[in-house]
Design a protein around this motif. Structure first.
Motif, PDB file in Angstrom:
ATOM      1  N   TRP A   1     -15.279 -17.200 -44.112  1.00  0.00           N
ATOM      2  CA  TRP A   1     -14.229 -18.092 -44.539  1.00  0.00           C
ATOM      3  C   TRP A   1     -13.452 -18.471 -43.471  1.00  0.00           C
ATOM      4  O   TRP A   1     -12.660 -17.711 -42.340  1.00  0.00           O
ATOM      5  CB  TRP A   1     -13.456 -17.788 -45.677  1.00  0.00           C
ATOM      6  CG  TRP A   1     -14.273 -17.119 -46.907  1.00  0.00           C
ATOM      7  CD1 TRP A   1     -14.383 -15.976 -47.289  1.00  0.00           C
ATOM      8  CD2 TRP A   1     -14.739 -18.247 -47.946  1.00  0.00           C
ATOM      9  NE1 TRP A   1     -15.035 -15.880 -48.517  1.00  0.00           N
ATOM     10  CE2 TRP A   1     -15.104 -17.204 -48.800  1.00  0.00           C
ATOM     11  CE3 TRP A   1     -14.784 -19.497 -48.229  1.00  0.00           C
ATOM     12  CZ2 TRP A   1     -15.914 -17.729 -50.123  1.00  0.00           C
ATOM     13  CZ3 TRP A   1     -15.413 -20.046 -49.099  1.00  0.00           C
ATOM     14  CH2 TRP A   1     -15.866 -19.217 -50.299  1.00  0.00           C
ATOM     15  N   THR A   2     -13.013 -19.776 -43.195  1.00  0.00           N
ATOM     16  CA  THR A   2     -11.977 -20.223 -42.296  1.00  0.00           C
ATOM     17  C   THR A   2     -10.839 -20.904 -42.739  1.00  0.00           C
ATOM     18  O   THR A   2     -11.281 -21.906 -43.650  1.00  0.00           O
ATOM     19  CB  THR A   2     -12.538 -20.814 -41.115  1.00  0.00           C
ATOM     20  OG1 THR A   2     -13.610 -20.123 -40.610  1.00  0.00           O
ATOM     21  CG2 THR A   2     -11.206 -20.964 -39.917  1.00  0.00           C
ATOM     22  N   SER A   3      -9.413 -20.595 -42.518  1.00  0.00           N
ATOM     23  CA  SER A   3      -8.677 -21.196 -43.361  1.00  0.00           C
ATOM     24  C   SER A   3      -7.474 -21.615 -42.390  1.00  0.00           C
ATOM     25  O   SER A   3      -7.044 -20.925 -41.496  1.00  0.00           O
ATOM     26  CB  SER A   3      -8.018 -20.318 -44.489  1.00  0.00           C
ATOM     27  OG  SER A   3      -7.032 -20.595 -45.285  1.00  0.00           O
ATOM     28  N   ALA A   4      -6.754 -22.926 -42.849  1.00  0.00           N
ATOM     29  CA  ALA A   4      -5.498 -23.255 -42.334  1.00  0.00           C
ATOM     30  C   ALA A   4      -4.610 -24.218 -43.282  1.00  0.00           C
ATOM     31  O   ALA A   4      -5.202 -24.709 -44.049  1.00  0.00           O
ATOM     32  CB  ALA A   4      -5.861 -24.042 -41.057  1.00  0.00           C
ATOM     33  N   GLY A   5      -3.381 -23.876 -43.451  1.00  0.00           N
ATOM     34  CA  GLY A   5      -2.732 -24.713 -44.275  1.00  0.00           C
ATOM     35  C   GLY A   5      -1.376 -24.681 -43.837  1.00  0.00           C
ATOM     36  O   GLY A   5      -0.600 -24.317 -42.903  1.00  0.00           O
ATOM     37  N   VAL A   6      -0.787 -26.067 -44.300  1.00  0.00           N
ATOM     38  CA  VAL A   6       0.695 -26.539 -44.018  1.00  0.00           C
ATOM     39  C   VAL A   6       1.259 -26.842 -45.136  1.00  0.00           C
ATOM     40  O   VAL A   6       0.763 -27.893 -46.048  1.00  0.00           O
ATOM     41  CB  VAL A   6       0.501 -27.848 -43.196  1.00  0.00           C
ATOM     42  CG1 VAL A   6       2.071 -28.499 -42.933  1.00  0.00           C
ATOM     43  CG2 VAL A   6       0.185 -27.588 -41.834  1.00  0.00           C
ATOM     44  N   GLY A   7       2.474 -26.019 -45.617  1.00  0.00           N
ATOM     45  CA  GLY A   7       3.209 -26.301 -46.506  1.00  0.00           C
ATOM     46  C   GLY A   7       2.711 -25.357 -47.768  1.00  0.00           C
ATOM     47  O   GLY A   7       2.036 -24.426 -47.684  1.00  0.00           O
ATOM     48  N   ASN A   8       3.327 -25.514 -49.259  1.00  0.00           N
ATOM     49  CA  ASN A   8       3.242 -24.411 -50.339  1.00  0.00           C
ATOM     50  C   ASN A   8       1.807 -24.577 -51.123  1.00  0.00           C
ATOM     51  O   ASN A   8       2.163 -24.366 -52.261  1.00  0.00           O
ATOM     52  CB  ASN A   8       4.554 -24.519 -50.884  1.00  0.00           C
ATOM     53  CG  ASN A   8       4.760 -25.882 -51.647  1.00  0.00           C
ATOM     54  OD1 ASN A   8       4.110 -26.796 -51.357  1.00  0.00           O
ATOM     55  ND2 ASN A   8       5.578 -25.748 -52.480  1.00  0.00           N
ATOM     56  N   ILE A   9       0.625 -24.850 -50.394  1.00  0.00           N
ATOM     57  CA  ILE A   9      -0.480 -24.437 -51.292  1.00  0.00           C
ATOM     58  C   ILE A   9      -0.815 -22.979 -51.188  1.00  0.00           C
ATOM     59  O   ILE A   9      -1.157 -22.710 -49.960  1.00  0.00           O
ATOM     60  CB  ILE A   9      -1.675 -25.306 -50.674  1.00  0.00           C
ATOM     61  CG1 ILE A   9      -1.401 -26.944 -50.824  1.00  0.00           C
ATOM     62  CG2 ILE A   9      -3.141 -24.865 -51.317  1.00  0.00           C
ATOM     63  CD1 ILE A   9      -1.677 -27.277 -52.272  1.00  0.00           C
ATOM     64  N   ALA A  10      -0.923 -22.229 -52.164  1.00  0.00           N
ATOM     65  CA  ALA A  10      -1.288 -20.928 -52.211  1.00  0.00           C
ATOM     66  C   ALA A  10      -2.734 -20.681 -51.942  1.00  0.00           C
ATOM     67  O   ALA A  10      -3.467 -21.261 -52.636  1.00  0.00           O
ATOM     68  CB  ALA A  10      -0.851 -20.139 -53.360  1.00  0.00           C
ATOM     69  N   ALA A  11      -2.940 -19.570 -50.995  1.00  0.00           N
ATOM     70  CA  ALA A  11      -4.398 -19.531 -50.873  1.00  0.00           C
ATOM     71  C   ALA A  11      -4.573 -17.919 -50.720  1.00  0.00           C
ATOM     72  O   ALA A  11      -3.783 -17.210 -50.056  1.00  0.00           O
ATOM     73  CB  ALA A  11      -4.849 -19.960 -49.467  1.00  0.00           C
ATOM     74  N   ARG A  12      -5.211 -17.353 -51.559  1.00  0.00           N
ATOM     75  CA  ARG A  12      -5.583 -15.955 -51.768  1.00  0.00           C
ATOM     76  C   ARG A  12      -7.401 -15.792 -51.563  1.00  0.00           C
ATOM     77  O   ARG A  12      -8.181 -16.341 -52.078  1.00  0.00           O
ATOM     78  CB  ARG A  12      -5.561 -15.327 -53.299  1.00  0.00           C
ATOM     79  CG  ARG A  12      -5.801 -13.880 -53.271  1.00  0.00           C
ATOM     80  CD  ARG A  12      -5.296 -13.499 -54.435  1.00  0.00           C
ATOM     81  NE  ARG A  12      -3.970 -13.264 -54.634  1.00  0.00           N
ATOM     82  CZ  ARG A  12      -3.495 -12.551 -55.538  1.00  0.00           C
ATOM     83  NH1 ARG A  12      -4.044 -12.007 -56.608  1.00  0.00           N
ATOM     84  NH2 ARG A  12      -2.130 -12.521 -55.467  1.00  0.00           N
ATOM     85  N   ILE A  13      -7.555 -15.092 -50.570  1.00  0.00           N
ATOM     86  CA  ILE A  13      -9.037 -14.815 -50.204  1.00  0.00           C
ATOM     87  C   ILE A  13      -9.161 -12.972 -50.791  1.00  0.00           C
ATOM     88  O   ILE A  13      -8.402 -12.382 -50.645  1.00  0.00           O
ATOM     89  CB  ILE A  13      -9.208 -14.788 -48.849  1.00  0.00           C
ATOM     90  CG1 ILE A  13      -9.167 -16.076 -48.023  1.00  0.00           C
ATOM     91  CG2 ILE A  13     -10.635 -14.167 -48.285  1.00  0.00           C
ATOM     92  CD1 ILE A  13      -7.756 -16.333 -47.681  1.00  0.00           C
ATOM     93  N   PHE A  14     -10.079 -12.828 -51.763  1.00  0.00           N
ATOM     94  CA  PHE A  14     -10.138 -11.713 -52.306  1.00  0.00           C
ATOM     95  C   PHE A  14     -11.865 -11.241 -52.518  1.00  0.00           C
ATOM     96  O   PHE A  14     -12.673 -11.919 -52.391  1.00  0.00           O
ATOM     97  CB  PHE A  14      -9.485 -11.571 -53.619  1.00  0.00           C
ATOM     98  CG  PHE A  14     -10.074 -12.710 -54.558  1.00  0.00           C
ATOM     99  CD1 PHE A  14     -10.671 -12.353 -55.658  1.00  0.00           C
ATOM    100  CD2 PHE A  14      -9.370 -13.826 -54.528  1.00  0.00           C
ATOM    101  CE1 PHE A  14     -11.145 -13.307 -56.596  1.00  0.00           C
ATOM    102  CE2 PHE A  14      -9.886 -14.879 -55.675  1.00  0.00           C
ATOM    103  CZ  PHE A  14     -10.707 -14.540 -56.348  1.00  0.00           C
ATOM    104  N   GLY A  15     -11.932  -9.971 -52.707  1.00  0.00           N
ATOM    105  CA  GLY A  15     -13.173  -9.399 -52.812  1.00  0.00           C
ATOM    106  C   GLY A  15     -13.092  -8.395 -54.079  1.00  0.00           C
ATOM    107  O   GLY A  15     -12.292  -8.150 -54.611  1.00  0.00           O
TER     108      GLY A  15
END
Length: 336
Positions: free
Chosen positions: A237-251
């Protein structure tokens, strides 16, 4: 056009049930669902609203139509905070009832649906999921990643300031959750301009995609954005964000909360942004939420959830954490 994926219907007043059924019937017809499947859908809606009235004081029905590559389907999600069920599988058997009825409702919904799942906890409530495809013979998941979004506009609005979109090539899949500043038509315009830029940017990098979107939506009120990609060759997975979008990566064992950069896309973003990679062997699922969803989410509250469709998890998070005073978005994705 990017907009809400689901419309919310309050199902606590029997006098409105016929109107709910007519509206869902109309939306499904406009969405291209075959007439024979519309008849099944009408019966499922009738059973769902009846059950919500019997067993809950605050029932809610979410309905969305998904194009699905030319074989559209309707997704119905019944949500309640009622007493829950000890044995949901047994309750789907014909003749089993706790309210002195014939006990055919859940069994009928399961037979009429192309997908039907029931998740329940005592004292917590119940979620029922039904999908009805226009052509059941052509049901096929083509994506390398299963994605299940729930985007609902703020109560009182007619369009959503949150939006979800994805694109897929033979090398990668990339998805975006955007939240336009505020809500209503102007916020919706901002996310649609962002979606148009997202669609034409050819490269994989989420950070570079955000830079491109930033330059494309400067005449809008702006948006907060998270972009998540899946690179099939590297299995990350590759992630980038600006601002308050919550992103959780889990297994199954591990989880991480992805940290976004401060700023507003279209107005001000950092000069330096980097992509962050997460190996699929450690983190096979991801979750994105707009700020219409409270952030203190404990996945351990949902035992055995791994056995269920990802929409059930998205609906459980919506049920427990939706603020109800803003547009609300939950997206769950999982590598097949």
């Amino acid at each position: 056009m990017v907009d809400a994926t689901h419309i919310s219907f309050t199902a606590d007043d029997r006098s409105y049930f016929s109107l709910i059924k007519k509206e869902i019937h109309r939306i499904a017809t406009d969405g291209g669902i075959a007439p024979a499947r519309i008849n099944a859908l009408d019966l499922i809606v009738a059973e769902m609203t009846s059950n919500l009235f019997k067993y809950s004081d605050d029932g809610e029905l979410l309905m969305g139509v998904f194009p699905n590559g030319g074989n559209p389907y309707v997704e119905l999600i019944s949500i309640d905070n009622g007493p829950g069920m000890v044995n949901p599988n047994r309750m789907m058997q014909d003749g089993v009832s706790t309210s002195n009825t014939l006990g055919h409702g859940l069994g009928s919904m399961k037979r009429l649906s192309d997908t039907f799942e029931l998740y329940s906890q005592i004292g917590w409530g119940t979620i029922a999921l039904s999908r009805v495809y226009s052509d059941p013979e052509r049901i096929k998941e083509k994506n390398m990643v299963i994605m299940r979004p729930i985007v609902v506009y703020k109560p009182g609005e007619k369009t959503s300031g949150d939006g979800f979109i994805y694109k897929q090539t033979d090398k990668f899949l990339k998805m975006m959750l955007a939240d336009g500043l505020g809500h209503g038509p102007e916020a919706n315009f901002a996310i649609n301009e962002a979606a148009n830029a997202f669609k034409v940017f050819p490269d994989y990098s989420p950070a570079e995609t955000i830079r491109f979107i930033h330059s494309s939506i400067k005449k809008t009120r702006g948006a907060v954005i998270n972009i998540l990609g899946f690179d099939s060759s590297r299995r990350v997975w590759t992630s980038a964000g600006v601002g308050n979008i919550a992103a959780r990566i889990f297994g199954p064992v591990n989880f991480k909360n992805h940290m976004s950069y401060n700023g507003i896309v279209g107005h001000n973003i950092p000069n330096t942004m980097n992509d962050q990679d997460y190996a699929v062997e450690d983190y096979n699922q991801v979750m994105l939420c707009s700020d219409g969803i409270k952030t203190r989410i404990e996945l351990t509250r949902y035992p055995m959830m791994y056995k269920y469709d990802l929409t059930i998890l998205a609906a459980a998070i919506y049920k427990d954490h939706a603020r109800r005073n803003d547009d609300m978005s939950v997206v769950i994705a999982k590598v097949k």
